[in-house]
Design a protein around this motif. Structure first.
Motif, PDB file in Angstrom:
ATOM      1  N   ARG A 201      -3.618   4.018  -2.220  1.00 40.48           N
ATOM      2  CA  ARG A 201      -3.551   2.963  -3.223  1.00 40.48           C
ATOM      3  C   ARG A 201      -3.057   1.655  -2.603  1.00 40.48           C
ATOM      4  O   ARG A 201      -2.187   1.655  -1.733  1.00 40.48           O
ATOM      5  CB  ARG A 201      -2.651   3.399  -4.386  1.00 40.48           C
ATOM      6  N   ARG A 202      -3.603   0.545  -3.112  1.00 39.50           N
ATOM      7  CA  ARG A 202      -3.286  -0.770  -2.574  1.00 39.50           C
ATOM      8  C   ARG A 202      -3.172  -1.776  -3.718  1.00 39.50           C
ATOM      9  O   ARG A 202      -3.797  -1.615  -4.755  1.00 39.50           O
ATOM     10  CB  ARG A 202      -4.387  -1.254  -1.606  1.00 39.50           C
TER      11      ARG A 202
ATOM     12  N   SER B  48       0.828  -1.216   0.000  1.00 41.39           N
ATOM     13  CA  SER B  48       0.000   0.000   0.000  1.00 41.39           C
ATOM     14  C   SER B  48       0.857   1.260   0.000  1.00 41.39           C
ATOM     15  O   SER B  48       2.036   1.243   0.368  1.00 41.39           O
ATOM     16  CB  SER B  48      -0.942   0.008   1.210  1.00 41.39           C
TER      17      SER B  48
END
Length: 741
Positions: A175-176, A169
């Motif tokens: 965001r991942r 992440s």
């Protein structure tokens, strides 16, 4: 470095149901070649999806997110797969449910035991110890590449990317990505030459319990042991071995065996006569019908009593010097009081739950083997030599093994070589190229197997006028395990097999005049290492004799040991912890009418692990013995998985207690008298004591736990019996000893 927070815990074996819970939803499959067992939840265990990420020899990450750890060490029940996977998962920051384990192929160039040089194998309680840095670095390298792939994709600095529970992440942007989503991109990146490993205070898995990855398949029956393996057109073979060691086949009549429906062939091999058939029972029935005439001109015909008598004679004479501090003979002569004791230790069978077995298939390009491979490199070389192949032409697929205790690590590759010889004998006939499964019955393993050597020990000691030990002379007589093996060059020096005297030559107690001598008579009875090797007998003789001296000097056994261990703080620490948790010095609760109760202690180091045990026993009115409770303290360095350590301690205590109470392989005119569990008794469930395991918190590198608890239980129990009854037990097993009041 600091130790993780959860070390130093105490674990009691009152209820151990975790393995059942761990089994829910787990699967196991056999992948390409039938070799690799992978365990994991749900749909795990599938072959990884296309284009896996393989940063090194130990890690494979599939595009489905699965993490496969390639284990170079055999899983034979000791929890190696869980421990090795823990090391990778820790540095990779994987989620435990996504982690699976696959047995490595035989390839010493990639999977050697780092403590053994260019050889692959499992033994000496080295699996975790030699893999600790290697597998953490493997996991850290994979993590670094996943982080780099994510940073490249998101256009952010790698330092801002984090990994936890299998998710990569970027916290600032939210965001991942999963490992699977990054696998292909990571696979295109260079492998980092150097990686930074975690600070121990950040450990997530190390030092904490994680469910074993093999519990599910073993619980639901999906685990593939050699005995489970079925290959197309496979035949089953059994071998008729000589009744006496050293005998050979003179002639045999195979007519009756061949007449049994389903028999494929009867062939002579160097170790006997093999019957090859469609299944086990057909082969067993046909083998029973064989007419064999044995040539016993060179056969061994002595019995156990004659061997012991000769060993006693040797024990009274000087042997090869293994250790000499000061002048033991002069100190003995000048001592105010002298004491002596002689100890007898029988041959012991390994008695693994799954007897020896192996599947071999010969083909135009070489040989393929499936088995619980414990000594891959040695087996490869032995089979290659027998078949006229190069070692790399011998492919070994490592399956689960149902126990070993050293037996599958045979220095001559005996049963593996036997399977190869059978396949070779079939090569010129109609069954050429068919896979052959060799099966040893329990009786085969008991009567034609390899054993812990029989030993006789003679000890003498002297006390001065103050009751201090001023002299200690120890002579040991027993066969060398290492003589004539590839290990002899490194481990037999000046006539001393280090495995014969370990624990005696390394005695930690501060005794100014100490001598250890060894006789290694040569007998044709086949011997090899047994769980904890030389310590199986040296711990017993040294710890019970020291207890006897403490009693003679009027010293408390714990206090005497503590004083003599001032220069050995790790021995001393486990002694003090075990004594404290056992409430040493407080009276035991009284038994029923006619019962006598006692408490005994023993301390020993083996495989760089330090163990102390306090045993509480009850001697009943009829003289029978019950071991009620065992408190064990151990220092095995950094504890990778405390629950698995406790399980190994409990198993080691049970195994050692079985040998102490019942275990003996005896010979009569050269023939082994025992054949199965009815006359070579394992420990029964009602004989297992309550066990408490206390792990010393440590930041030292991890050491082994598979063996070190085993040698300590017998002397602890014997010392407890002496405390209860005054009787010193100098002959093992205890079964048959008169303990009545």
């Amino acid at each position: 470095m600091r130790a993780p927070a959860l070390q130093g815990v105490a674990i009691v074996n009152a209820s151990r149901r975790g393995f059942l819970k761990a089994g829910v939803g787990l699967t196991l499959v056999v992948v390409a070649g039938g070799a690799a067992a992978q365990a994991g939840p749900g749909k795990a265990g599938r072959a990884n999806a296309a284009a896996p990420f393989v940063p090194n020899a130990f890690v494979r990450i599939g595009t489905d997110g699965s993490v496969t750890v390639i284990a170079k060490h055999l899983e034979m029940g000791q929890g190696a797969y869980a421990g090795l996977a823990t090391l990778v998962a820790e540095e990779l920051d994987a989620a435990w449910p996504q982690v699976h384990v696959e047995g490595a192929p035989a390839d010493a160039s990639r999977y050697n035991n780092l403590f053994w040089g260019p050889a692959q194998g499992t033994g000496g309680s080295t699996a975790i110890a030699n893999s600790f840095d290697q597998l953490r670095q493997a996991g850290a390298a994979a993590r670094a590449m996943l982080v780099a792939a994510a940073a490249n994709r998101w256009g952010v600095p790698a330092g801002q990317v984090s990994v936890a529970k299998g998710i990569v992440s970027h916290p600032p942007s939210g965001r991942r990505a999963t490992f699977g989503e990054l696998a292909a991109a990571a696979a295109r990146l260079p492998v980092p030459r150097e990686v930074k490993l975690k600070d121990p205070q950040d450990y997530v898995f190390i030092g904490r319990r994680a469910p074993r990855l093999d519990s599910g398949p073993k619980t639901n029956g999906r685990a593939i042991f050699t005995q489970d393996l079925r290959l197309p057109r496979m035949l089953t073979a059994l071998v008729a071995h000589p009744p006496r060691f050293g005998a050979r086949v003179r002639s045999f009549d195979a007519a009756k065996a061949r007449a049994v429906a389903g028999v494929a062939d009867v062939v002579a091999i160097p170790s006997g006569v093999a019957v090859v058939a469609r299944d086990f029972w057909t082969a067993k029935t046909a083998r029973d019908a064989l007419g064999i005439e044995w040539d016993e001109a060179a056969a061994f015909r002595l019995g156990s009593a004659e061997i012991v008598a000769e060993y006693r004679r040797l024990a009274a004479t000087p042997g090869a010097r293994a250790r000499r501090d000061g002048d033991p003979a002069a100190a003995l002569a000048a001592a105010a009081r002298r004491f002596e004791a002689e100890y007898e230790f029988p041959y012991l069978a390994h008695a693994a739950m799954e007897p020896m077995n192996c599947v071999v298939q010969l083909g135009p390009g070489g040989c393929e083997i499936w088995n619980g491979a414990q000594m891959q490199t040695g087996d490869q070389r032995a089979v290659a030599a027998a078949l006229g192949l190069a070692p790399h032409q011998v492919k070994i697929n490592m399956l689960f093994a149902g126990g070993s205790f050293g037996r599958r690590a045979n220095p001559g590759a005996d049963y593996v070589l036997e399977a190869a010889e059978i396949a070779k004998a079939l090569a010129g006939g109609p069954h050429a190229g068919r896979p052959v499964k060799l099966v040893w019955t329990r009786e085969d393993d008991m009567r034609a197997g390899w054993y812990r050597p029989l030993f006789v020990h003679r000890l003498e000691a002297g006390l001065d006028a103050h009751g201090d030990i001023v002299a200690w002379q120890h002579r040991l007589v027993g066969q060398s395990i290492l003589a004539g093996t590839p290990f002899a060059g490194a481990l037999v020096k000046d006539g001393i097999d280090v495995t014969s005297v370990e624990g005696a030559s390394t005695l930690p107690y501060a005794i100014p005049n100490l001598g250890v001598e060894l006789h290694s008579p040569k007998l044709p009875v086949p011997v090899q290492w047994w769980r904890s090797v030389g310590s199986t007998h040296t711990a017993y003789s040294t710890e019970t004799f020291l207890d006897e001296l403490a009693s003679a000097a009027g010293r408390d056994p714990v206090e005497l040991r503590r004083r003599l261990l001032d220069k050995h703080p790790r021995h001393k620490a486990v002694l003090e912890l075990a004594a404290q948790r056992a409430r040493w010095g407080t009276p035991l609760a009284p038994g029923e009418a006619g019962e006598r109760r006692g408490r005994g202690v023993a301390v020993h180091e083996s495989f760089n692990t330090f163990v102390a045990q306090v045993a509480e026993v009850t001697v009943r009115a009829d003289g029978s013995l019950r071991v009620d409770r065992v408190v064990c303290a151990l220092d095995c360095g950094l504890a990778i998985n405390p629950d698995n350590i406790a399980a190994q301690v409990e198993g080691g205590i049970g195994y050692g207690l079985a040998a102490a109470l019942h275990g003996a392989i005896t010979l009569a005119a050269g023939i082994v008298e025992q054949s199965n569990f009815h006359d070579y008794r394992p420990l029964r469930i009602d004989e297992m004591p309550a066990v408490e395991t206390h792990i010393v918190a440590s930041a030292e590198p991890p050491t082994g736990v598979g063996e070190p608890a085993t040698p300590v239980i017998a002397p602890a129990v014997a010392n407890a019996v002496a405390a209860a009854t005054g009787k010193r037990l100098r002959r093992l097993p205890f079964e048959g000893e008169a303990l009545r009041a």
